[in-house]
Design an enzyme around this catalytic site. Sequence first.
Site, PDB file in Angstrom:
ATOM      1  N   ASN A  10       0.866  -1.183   0.000  1.00 32.75           N
ATOM      2  CA  ASN A  10       0.000   0.000   0.000  1.00 32.75           C
ATOM      3  C   ASN A  10       0.901   1.230   0.000  1.00 32.75           C
ATOM      4  O   ASN A  10       1.410   1.635   1.039  1.00 32.75           O
ATOM      5  CB  ASN A  10      -0.896  -0.040   1.253  1.00 32.75           C
ATOM      6  CG  ASN A  10      -1.762   1.204   1.355  1.00 32.75           C
ATOM      7  OD1 ASN A  10      -1.886   1.978   0.405  1.00 32.75           O
ATOM      8  ND2 ASN A  10      -2.362   1.409   2.526  1.00 32.75           N
ATOM      9  N   LYS A  12       0.180   4.252  -0.540  1.00 36.55           N
ATOM     10  CA  LYS A  12      -0.491   5.490  -0.083  1.00 36.55           C
ATOM     11  C   LYS A  12      -0.160   6.634  -1.048  1.00 36.55           C
ATOM     12  O   LYS A  12       0.020   6.378  -2.245  1.00 36.55           O
ATOM     13  CB  LYS A  12      -0.096   5.800   1.365  1.00 36.55           C
ATOM     14  CG  LYS A  12      -0.278   4.581   2.282  1.00 36.55           C
ATOM     15  CD  LYS A  12      -0.207   4.895   3.734  1.00 36.55           C
ATOM     16  CE  LYS A  12      -0.373   3.615   4.553  1.00 36.55           C
ATOM     17  NZ  LYS A  12      -0.413   3.824   5.974  1.00 36.55           N
ATOM     18  N   HIS A  98      -9.706   1.622   4.385  1.00 32.31           N
ATOM     19  CA  HIS A  98      -8.482   1.836   5.142  1.00 32.31           C
ATOM     20  C   HIS A  98      -8.760   2.843   6.255  1.00 32.31           C
ATOM     21  O   HIS A  98      -9.540   3.774   6.063  1.00 32.31           O
ATOM     22  CB  HIS A  98      -7.359   2.337   4.221  1.00 32.31           C
ATOM     23  CG  HIS A  98      -6.033   2.328   4.898  1.00 32.31           C
ATOM     24  ND1 HIS A  98      -5.647   3.315   5.773  1.00 32.31           N
ATOM     25  CD2 HIS A  98      -5.020   1.435   4.863  1.00 32.31           C
ATOM     26  CE1 HIS A  98      -4.439   3.021   6.235  1.00 32.31           C
ATOM     27  NE2 HIS A  98      -4.037   1.877   5.696  1.00 32.31           N
ATOM     28  N   GLU A 100      -7.199   5.293   7.302  1.00 32.43           N
ATOM     29  CA  GLU A 100      -6.951   6.698   6.937  1.00 32.43           C
ATOM     30  C   GLU A 100      -8.153   7.265   6.183  1.00 32.43           C
ATOM     31  O   GLU A 100      -8.484   8.439   6.323  1.00 32.43           O
ATOM     32  CB  GLU A 100      -5.665   6.793   6.104  1.00 32.43           C
ATOM     33  CG  GLU A 100      -4.433   6.621   6.986  1.00 32.43           C
ATOM     34  CD  GLU A 100      -3.241   5.980   6.301  1.00 32.43           C
ATOM     35  OE1 GLU A 100      -3.192   5.935   5.064  1.00 32.43           O
ATOM     36  OE2 GLU A 100      -2.348   5.495   7.037  1.00 32.43           O
ATOM     37  N   GLU A 172      -6.345  -4.626  10.368  1.00 28.47           N
ATOM     38  CA  GLU A 172      -5.298  -3.640  10.645  1.00 28.47           C
ATOM     39  C   GLU A 172      -5.691  -2.832  11.880  1.00 28.47           C
ATOM     40  O   GLU A 172      -6.487  -1.884  11.772  1.00 28.47           O
ATOM     41  CB  GLU A 172      -5.180  -2.650   9.481  1.00 28.47           C
ATOM     42  CG  GLU A 172      -4.681  -3.220   8.199  1.00 28.47           C
ATOM     43  CD  GLU A 172      -4.036  -2.133   7.344  1.00 28.47           C
ATOM     44  OE1 GLU A 172      -2.838  -2.243   7.065  1.00 28.47           O
ATOM     45  OE2 GLU A 172      -4.724  -1.174   6.981  1.00 28.47           O
ATOM     46  N   GLY A 178       1.805   2.249  11.321  1.00 25.62           N
ATOM     47  CA  GLY A 178       2.892   3.224  11.346  1.00 25.62           C
ATOM     48  C   GLY A 178       3.456   3.511  12.734  1.00 25.62           C
ATOM     49  O   GLY A 178       4.168   4.495  12.931  1.00 25.62           O
ATOM     50  N   SER A 216       2.443  -1.957  10.844  1.00 24.29           N
ATOM     51  CA  SER A 216       3.849  -2.093  11.252  1.00 24.29           C
ATOM     52  C   SER A 216       4.475  -3.415  10.814  1.00 24.29           C
ATOM     53  O   SER A 216       5.250  -4.018  11.568  1.00 24.29           O
ATOM     54  CB  SER A 216       3.993  -1.908  12.764  1.00 24.29           C
ATOM     55  OG  SER A 216       3.631  -0.593  13.125  1.00 24.29           O
TER      56      SER A 216
HETATM   57  P1  PGA Z   1       2.326   0.426   7.993  1.00 24.99           P
HETATM   58  O1  PGA Z   1       0.941   0.755   7.251  1.00 24.99           O
HETATM   59  O2  PGA Z   1       2.829  -0.855   7.444  1.00 24.99           O
HETATM   60  O3  PGA Z   1       3.202   1.603   7.670  1.00 24.99           O
HETATM   61  O4  PGA Z   1       2.010   0.347   9.456  1.00 24.99           O
HETATM   62  C1  PGA Z   1       0.022  -0.237   6.959  1.00 24.99           C
HETATM   63  C2  PGA Z   1      -1.186   0.364   6.295  1.00 24.99           C
HETATM   64  O5  PGA Z   1      -1.525   1.520   6.587  1.00 24.99           O
HETATM   65  O6  PGA Z   1      -1.841  -0.286   5.455  1.00 24.99           O
END
Ligand code: PGA
Length: 253
Positions: A10, A12, A98, A100, A172, A178, A216
Site C-alpha cells: 500500500n 499510499k 483503510h 486513513e 489492521e 505506522g 507495522s
Molecule cells: P504500515 O501501514 O505498514 O506503515 O504500518 C500499513 C497500512 O496503513 O496499510
Amino acid sequence: MKKSKIYVANWKMNMHLDFALLFSKECKKLIRENENKEKHIILCPTYPAIYSVAQLLQDTPISIGAQNCSEHEVGAYTGEVSAQSLSEIGASYCIVGHSERRTYFHETNEIIARKVAKLCNATIKPIICIGETANEYKENKTLQVLEHQLEPVLKIINEATQIPDNILIAYEPVWAIGTGKIPDNQTLETIFSWLISHVAQHLQIKTVVHLLYGGSVDATTTQEIGRVKNIDGFLIGNASLDFKKFKNIVSLP
Ligand code: PGA
C-alpha cells in the site's frame, strides 16, 4: 494445493511514477527469483501510476490494486474515480475502508459497503480493511468493532449479482499502523480464528476469502506474526516504499 502468501504493497500517497516503475521492475526480478515459491504480490500505486505499472507488469503474476474507489457508478462526482475506470486501466484489486479513509475522509461502514458493491460489479477483488482504535482495544471491544464494520459489507456481498472469485479482508488495528506496535500472537490467533468462523457463518456465497494482517509489518514483525495460524498474507505500508525492505519481507520462507 498450498495457498500463496499474499503481499499487498500500500504505497499510499507516495512513490512518483518513476519510483513506482523502478520498484515494479525490481519486483519482476524478485518474482523470477522466487518462481517456485508461492508468493503473490499486489502493488497498490496512486491512481495516476496504475496504468503504467499495470502495463509494465502485464505478463507477470504480479497484480495491481487501487487504494480507493468511488461509491458511485458514474455521474457528476468531480474528482472521483469509478471501479469500472480502475478495471479499464489494469487494477484487479482495490483497497477499501483503510483507517486513513475512515478517519480523514469520514467513510462509514455503509459507504465502504457501497464501494465493495461497485467493485464486485466491475469484477475487481476488494481488499477490505477493518480494525479497532487504541481505545477500543483497551476496552476489549475489538471483536465487537470488527463485527460492526463487517456487517454491511458482508450483507452487500451476499446480495451482489457479480461475485469476485476472491475477497481479501485485512485486519489492521489502527493503533498498529505506522507505530511499530503490533498485537501479540495470542491476540492475533483469537482474532483470526474469530474472523474465519464469522465470515464462514455470514457469507452465503461461494468465494475464496483470504485474511491479511496489516500494521507495522516489516521483516522482523513478519517472522513473529507469520507463526499465527490463518494469516494468508500482509498489507504493508511503510516497508513497501523501500524495495530492499519489501524484498526482505517477501523473501522470508
Ligand atoms: P504500515 O501501514 O505498514 O506503515 O504500518 C500499513 C497500512 O496503513 O496499510
